[in-house]
Write a protein that holds these residues in place. Sequence first.
Motif, PDB file in Angstrom:
ATOM      1  N   PHE A 193       0.830  -1.206   0.000  1.00  0.00           N
ATOM      2  CA  PHE A 193       0.000   0.000   0.000  1.00  0.00           C
ATOM      3  C   PHE A 193       0.867   1.258   0.000  1.00  0.00           C
ATOM      4  O   PHE A 193       0.613   2.212  -0.744  1.00  0.00           O
ATOM      5  CB  PHE A 193      -0.932   0.009   1.215  1.00  0.00           C
ATOM      6  CG  PHE A 193      -1.728   1.269   1.326  1.00  0.00           C
ATOM      7  CD1 PHE A 193      -2.795   1.508   0.477  1.00  0.00           C
ATOM      8  CD2 PHE A 193      -1.402   2.235   2.265  1.00  0.00           C
ATOM      9  CE1 PHE A 193      -3.528   2.690   0.563  1.00  0.00           C
ATOM     10  CE2 PHE A 193      -2.124   3.412   2.358  1.00  0.00           C
ATOM     11  CZ  PHE A 193      -3.187   3.631   1.508  1.00  0.00           C
ATOM     12  N   ILE A 194       1.903   1.259   0.805  1.00  0.00           N
ATOM     13  CA  ILE A 194       2.771   2.441   0.866  1.00  0.00           C
ATOM     14  C   ILE A 194       3.459   2.669  -0.482  1.00  0.00           C
ATOM     15  O   ILE A 194       3.547   3.806  -0.950  1.00  0.00           O
ATOM     16  CB  ILE A 194       3.807   2.294   1.994  1.00  0.00           C
ATOM     17  CG1 ILE A 194       3.082   2.442   3.326  1.00  0.00           C
ATOM     18  CG2 ILE A 194       4.903   3.332   1.878  1.00  0.00           C
ATOM     19  CD1 ILE A 194       3.962   2.285   4.509  1.00  0.00           C
ATOM     20  N   ALA A 195       3.905   1.576  -1.117  1.00  0.00           N
ATOM     21  CA  ALA A 195       4.546   1.726  -2.424  1.00  0.00           C
ATOM     22  C   ALA A 195       3.580   2.373  -3.417  1.00  0.00           C
ATOM     23  O   ALA A 195       3.952   3.289  -4.162  1.00  0.00           O
ATOM     24  CB  ALA A 195       5.025   0.364  -2.925  1.00  0.00           C
ATOM     25  N   PHE A 221      10.618   6.674   2.732  1.00  0.00           N
ATOM     26  CA  PHE A 221      10.365   8.120   2.663  1.00  0.00           C
ATOM     27  C   PHE A 221      11.632   8.947   2.496  1.00  0.00           C
ATOM     28  O   PHE A 221      12.737   8.490   2.793  1.00  0.00           O
ATOM     29  CB  PHE A 221       9.594   8.549   3.925  1.00  0.00           C
ATOM     30  CG  PHE A 221       8.205   7.978   3.954  1.00  0.00           C
ATOM     31  CD1 PHE A 221       7.124   8.735   3.540  1.00  0.00           C
ATOM     32  CD2 PHE A 221       7.977   6.656   4.333  1.00  0.00           C
ATOM     33  CE1 PHE A 221       5.843   8.200   3.523  1.00  0.00           C
ATOM     34  CE2 PHE A 221       6.698   6.112   4.320  1.00  0.00           C
ATOM     35  CZ  PHE A 221       5.634   6.884   3.911  1.00  0.00           C
ATOM     36  N   ASP A 222      11.485  10.194   2.008  1.00  0.00           N
ATOM     37  CA  ASP A 222      12.615  11.101   1.836  1.00  0.00           C
ATOM     38  C   ASP A 222      13.187  11.525   3.189  1.00  0.00           C
ATOM     39  O   ASP A 222      14.375  11.780   3.317  1.00  0.00           O
ATOM     40  CB  ASP A 222      12.177  12.393   1.111  1.00  0.00           C
ATOM     41  CG  ASP A 222      11.678  12.121  -0.294  1.00  0.00           C
ATOM     42  OD1 ASP A 222      12.227  11.228  -0.952  1.00  0.00           O
ATOM     43  OD2 ASP A 222      10.712  12.806  -0.723  1.00  0.00           O
ATOM     44  N   ARG A 223      12.297  11.648   4.177  1.00  0.00           N
ATOM     45  CA  ARG A 223      12.725  12.206   5.460  1.00  0.00           C
ATOM     46  C   ARG A 223      11.867  11.608   6.568  1.00  0.00           C
ATOM     47  O   ARG A 223      10.672  11.404   6.374  1.00  0.00           O
ATOM     48  CB  ARG A 223      12.534  13.728   5.436  1.00  0.00           C
ATOM     49  CG  ARG A 223      13.097  14.444   6.646  1.00  0.00           C
ATOM     50  CD  ARG A 223      13.506  15.871   6.282  1.00  0.00           C
ATOM     51  NE  ARG A 223      12.422  16.658   5.715  1.00  0.00           N
ATOM     52  CZ  ARG A 223      11.870  17.723   6.322  1.00  0.00           C
ATOM     53  NH1 ARG A 223      12.303  18.099   7.496  1.00  0.00           N
ATOM     54  NH2 ARG A 223      10.914  18.392   5.721  1.00  0.00           N
ATOM     55  N   VAL A 224      12.486  11.333   7.696  1.00  0.00           N
ATOM     56  CA  VAL A 224      11.770  10.802   8.860  1.00  0.00           C
ATOM     57  C   VAL A 224      11.823  11.854   9.960  1.00  0.00           C
ATOM     58  O   VAL A 224      12.900  12.346  10.300  1.00  0.00           O
ATOM     59  CB  VAL A 224      12.405   9.487   9.358  1.00  0.00           C
ATOM     60  CG1 VAL A 224      11.665   8.988  10.597  1.00  0.00           C
ATOM     61  CG2 VAL A 224      12.395   8.443   8.250  1.00  0.00           C
ATOM     62  N   LEU A 225      10.665  12.214  10.475  1.00  0.00           N
ATOM     63  CA  LEU A 225      10.603  13.177  11.572  1.00  0.00           C
ATOM     64  C   LEU A 225      10.100  12.459  12.812  1.00  0.00           C
ATOM     65  O   LEU A 225       9.150  11.679  12.753  1.00  0.00           O
ATOM     66  CB  LEU A 225       9.625  14.304  11.244  1.00  0.00           C
ATOM     67  CG  LEU A 225       9.994  15.226  10.102  1.00  0.00           C
ATOM     68  CD1 LEU A 225       8.839  16.180   9.822  1.00  0.00           C
ATOM     69  CD2 LEU A 225      11.262  16.002  10.453  1.00  0.00           C
TER      70      LEU A 225
END
Length: 243
Positions: A193-195, A221-225
Amino acid sequence: MSVIAAPAVRLAGLRYRWPGAQADCLDIERLDIASGERVFLRGPSGSGKTTLLSLVGGVILPQAGSVEVSGQVLAALSSGARDRFRADHVGFVFQLFNLLPWLSALDNILLACRFSPQRRARVAAAGSTPAAEAARLAARLDLDPGLLARPAAQLSVGQQQRVAAARALIGRPGLVVADEPTSALDADRQQAFIALLLEECAAAGAALLFVSHDQRLAAHFDRVLELDHMNRASAACAAEGGA
Ligand SMILES: Nc1ncnc2c1ncn2[C@@H]1O[C@H](COP(=O)(O)OP(=O)(O)O)[C@@H](O)[C@H]1O
Ligand SMILES: [Mg+2]
């Protein structure tokens, strides 16, 4: 001269306290999410993730600081204009999907266009119609065309989740926010699903703010917060009792 797109999301000096609470839930000095950026927002239960998404959607307004979405300061809009802005520019995928169970899957997807002139205009500008675009997105998300006529209540959890994603994406909002949308799925289906969600956001040019407490999903993801790291009120927020 190059034109630099406004960030999809900009928070500055943000403070939010729920009515009746003894302490701030969120106190975030600064957060920018670039246009088209894919951000994974992580934090334990009760840390304020859903509250942050409600602020980004303009469902609630902060007591201090500002929330900008695609260059628009949300507090500068009247409540009705904020509802219209959200319908036009922000696609939501909720934890429990929030589909209308008696409407067909197709009508649930089309609802996003019905409330948004700009989504309809963007679909038309791409040479399509809302119904054709709904069918295209459903196919891209691996939803069988035969399912589209069924009431949402008759779909499996995984199918409902993909209907919710199509509803968020139709008409290319600049920002898609997803609030723990995979929590009801097993691990294989979460990854798939995420893909799909990431692919479709990229195709639509949408930034994605994806909220989860599940660190295993962060690699996409590009960035993890980490919300607790940027929220100066995190201890107080958690002490108010988790949601
Ligand atoms: N509608 C609400 N009214 C009052 N307090 C709320 C409301 N929603 C959430 N809270 C409180 O705000 C804090 C953060 O909740 P929430 O944003 O739902 O966290 P998360 O999504 O990270 O689990 C919790 O202490 C919760 O009790
Ligand atoms: Mg939540």
